[in-house]
Design a protein around this motif. Structure first.
Motif, short mmCIF file in Angstrom:
data_model
loop_
_atom_site.label_atom_id
_atom_site.label_comp_id
_atom_site.label_asym_id
_atom_site.label_seq_id
_atom_site.Cartn_x
_atom_site.Cartn_y
_atom_site.Cartn_z
N LEU A 18 0.87 -1.17 0.00
CA LEU A 18 0.00 0.00 0.00
C LEU A 18 0.91 1.22 0.00
CD1 LEU A 18 -2.55 -1.15 2.72
CD2 LEU A 18 -3.12 -0.71 0.31
N LEU A 19 0.66 2.12 -0.95
CA LEU A 19 1.46 3.35 -1.06
C LEU A 19 0.57 4.51 -0.65
CD1 LEU A 19 4.09 4.72 -2.07
CD2 LEU A 19 3.02 4.83 -4.34
N HIS A 20 1.02 5.25 0.38
CA HIS A 20 0.18 6.27 1.00
C HIS A 20 0.85 7.64 0.93
CE1 HIS A 20 -2.65 8.09 3.81
NE2 HIS A 20 -1.64 8.46 4.58
N ASP A 21 0.07 8.63 0.52
CA ASP A 21 0.53 10.02 0.48
C ASP A 21 -0.16 10.78 1.61
OD1 ASP A 21 1.36 12.61 -0.15
OD2 ASP A 21 -0.32 12.89 -1.54
N PRO A 22 0.59 11.11 2.69
CA PRO A 22 -0.05 11.76 3.84
C PRO A 22 -0.64 13.13 3.50
CG PRO A 22 2.19 11.03 4.39
CD PRO A 22 2.02 10.85 2.92
N ASP A 23 -0.06 13.83 2.51
CA ASP A 23 -0.54 15.17 2.21
C ASP A 23 -1.93 15.16 1.60
OD1 ASP A 23 1.75 16.41 3.22
OD2 ASP A 23 2.82 16.16 1.32
N SER A 24 -2.15 14.30 0.62
CA SER A 24 -3.46 14.26 -0.04
C SER A 24 -4.41 13.27 0.61
CB SER A 24 -3.29 13.86 -1.51
OG SER A 24 -2.81 12.53 -1.60
N GLY A 25 -3.86 12.35 1.42
CA GLY A 25 -4.68 11.29 2.01
C GLY A 25 -4.95 10.14 1.05
N GLU A 26 -4.38 10.20 -0.15
CA GLU A 26 -4.61 9.12 -1.11
C GLU A 26 -3.78 7.89 -0.76
OE1 GLU A 26 -5.90 8.95 -4.96
OE2 GLU A 26 -5.03 10.91 -5.49
N THR A 27 -4.35 6.72 -1.06
CA THR A 27 -3.63 5.45 -0.89
C THR A 27 -3.91 4.59 -2.11
OG1 THR A 27 -3.94 5.52 1.51
CG2 THR A 27 -3.37 3.38 0.54
N THR A 28 -2.84 4.06 -2.71
CA THR A 28 -3.04 3.12 -3.81
C THR A 28 -2.52 1.74 -3.42
OG1 THR A 28 -2.78 2.75 -6.19
CG2 THR A 28 -0.85 3.62 -5.05
N ASP A 97 3.46 7.00 -20.09
CA ASP A 97 2.34 7.61 -19.38
C ASP A 97 2.74 7.89 -17.93
OD1 ASP A 97 0.61 7.61 -21.54
OD2 ASP A 97 -0.16 5.60 -21.09
N THR A 98 1.95 8.73 -17.28
CA THR A 98 2.19 9.00 -15.86
C THR A 98 0.89 8.78 -15.08
OG1 THR A 98 1.74 11.36 -16.12
CG2 THR A 98 4.05 10.67 -16.27
N VAL A 99 1.06 8.45 -13.82
CA VAL A 99 -0.07 8.23 -12.92
C VAL A 99 0.21 9.06 -11.67
CG1 VAL A 99 -1.43 6.47 -11.71
CG2 VAL A 99 -0.20 5.86 -13.79
N LYS A 100 -0.83 9.69 -11.12
CA LYS A 100 -0.64 10.56 -9.96
C LYS A 100 -1.18 9.93 -8.68
CE LYS A 100 0.31 14.68 -10.56
NZ LYS A 100 1.67 15.33 -10.63
N LEU A 101 -0.47 10.15 -7.60
CA LEU A 101 -0.99 9.88 -6.26
C LEU A 101 -0.80 11.18 -5.49
CD1 LEU A 101 -2.09 7.43 -4.49
CD2 LEU A 101 0.18 7.49 -3.43
N GLY A 102 -1.88 11.91 -5.28
CA GLY A 102 -1.74 13.27 -4.76
C GLY A 102 -0.86 14.06 -5.72
N ALA A 103 0.17 14.72 -5.17
CA ALA A 103 1.08 15.52 -6.01
C ALA A 103 2.23 14.69 -6.56
CB ALA A 103 1.62 16.69 -5.19
N TRP A 104 2.31 13.42 -6.19
CA TRP A 104 3.41 12.56 -6.63
C TRP A 104 3.10 11.97 -8.00
CZ3 TRP A 104 7.81 12.06 -3.64
CH2 TRP A 104 7.73 12.55 -2.32
N THR A 105 4.16 11.80 -8.80
CA THR A 105 4.01 11.25 -10.15
C THR A 105 4.76 9.94 -10.27
OG1 THR A 105 3.86 13.47 -11.09
CG2 THR A 105 4.44 11.69 -12.60
N ALA A 106 4.06 8.95 -10.82
CA ALA A 106 4.71 7.68 -11.19
C ALA A 106 4.82 7.62 -12.70
CB ALA A 106 3.90 6.50 -10.68
N ASP A 107 6.02 7.32 -13.18
CA ASP A 107 6.23 7.09 -14.61
C ASP A 107 5.97 5.62 -14.90
OD1 ASP A 107 7.14 9.73 -14.91
OD2 ASP A 107 9.19 9.15 -14.40
N VAL A 108 5.20 5.38 -15.95
CA VAL A 108 4.92 4.00 -16.35
C VAL A 108 6.03 3.53 -17.29
CG1 VAL A 108 3.31 2.49 -17.58
CG2 VAL A 108 2.44 4.32 -16.09
N ILE A 109 6.59 2.36 -16.98
CA ILE A 109 7.65 1.77 -17.79
C ILE A 109 7.17 0.44 -18.33
CG2 ILE A 109 10.05 0.96 -17.79
CD1 ILE A 109 10.52 2.71 -15.34
N ASP A 110 7.31 0.25 -19.64
CA ASP A 110 6.98 -1.03 -20.26
C ASP A 110 8.05 -2.04 -19.88
OD1 ASP A 110 6.71 -3.21 -21.94
OD2 ASP A 110 6.91 -2.08 -23.79
N VAL A 111 7.63 -3.08 -19.14
CA VAL A 111 8.58 -4.14 -18.77
C VAL A 111 8.04 -5.50 -19.22
CG1 VAL A 111 9.76 -2.88 -16.93
CG2 VAL A 111 7.67 -4.16 -16.39
#
Ligand SMILES: [Zn+2]
Length: 258
Positions: A18-28, A97-111
């Motif tokens: 579980l990946l949690h961003d305390p600032d936005s309260g989002e959890t993925t 592509d990119t995916v957001k969790l709050g203000a954080w950005t994840a880059d999608v990598i083809d693996v």
């Protein structure tokens, strides 16, 4: 505040994240091997699941999607190449592509390689990456669907990340991977030290994941298929000097029967 990664074992040898961003309260959720366990772990943390990020279609990675979405109403992001086999997908993503969790950005990598559409989520600002079953500590995923050129291309993209990146792989396979790595590359001093550390951690039932990319670059034979010494050592077993794809293919085939 920094991102928080909550890691817990589930099923027989998966890791749940579980990946949690305390600032936005989002959890993925990173993948969904076990819906009940994910919901229980999130509840214990006091976190509300708002998203799921799938890495590939295998049931021990996406099998909990429907139940977690039913319980939370979360939004599901999944790899475009595997999405037809994944439940309840809201958004498909691929390389670049990119995916957001709050203000954080994840880059999608083809693996792709373990499955055709497998993706990883790299968060460069946090120096963490969720790599599913593409890369393991001292190993890589079985090549169920892809080809050696595809899989080597995937590993080359992971090799290019910051060496300080912490890699969160999806299974505790490291002790078995270490046995093959020592067979593949017996003179590698850094590998021998790493294998000793792994044995000590496993003897105390401690996780060997996450692992740092820099250490894998020096020790993981699958990431070292472009190393001239390893290519030469495996030349009588299908590898070729100057040919990382043939060398990767030889190592992968040998590991399948090790
Ligand atoms: Zn898998």
């Amino acid at each position: 505040m920094p991102l928080q990664v909550h890691q817990f074992p589930c099923l027989s040898d998966n890791y749940g994240y579980l990946l949690h961003d305390p600032d936005s309260g989002e959890t993925t959720c990173i993948d969904t091997p076990d819906a009940d366990e994910y919901l229980k772990q999130a509840g214990a943390k006091g976190w509300t699941i708002t998203q799921i990020w799938n890495t590939h279609w295998h049931p021990d990675h996406a099998g909990g999607n429907a139940a977690i979405k039913a319980a939370t109403g979360c939004k599901i992001t999944a790899p475009v190449g595997d999405a037809a086999k994944i439940d309840e997908v809201d958004r498909t993503v691929g390389q670049g592509d990119t995916v957001k969790l709050g203000a954080w950005t994840a880059d999608v990598i083809d693996v792709g390689g373990h499955t055709l559409g497998h993706i990883a989520y790299n968060l460069p600002e946090a120096k963490i990456a969720f790599v599913g079953d593409s890369l393991f500590a001292l190993g890589c995923g079985r090549m169920f669907e892809g080809t050696p050129p595809q899989f080597w291309g995937s590993l080359a993209r992971l090799k290019a990340l910051s060496p300080q990146t912490l890699l969160y792989c999806a299974h505790e396979y490291t002790a078995s991977n270490a046995r093959f790595a020592l067979h593949a590359d017996p003179q590698n001093v850094a590998l021998k030290d790493y294998a000793k550390e792994i044995a000590a951690r496993r003897a105390e039932d401690l996780p060997t994941v996450p692992t740092e990319l820099g250490r894998e670059l020096a020790t993981n034979p699958f990431l070292r298929a472009d190393d001239a010494g390893l290519q030469a050592a495996w030349a009588d077993r299908g590898a070729r000097v100057g040919d990382p794809i043939a060398t990767f293919a030889a190592l992968r085939a040998a590991k399948d029967n090790f």
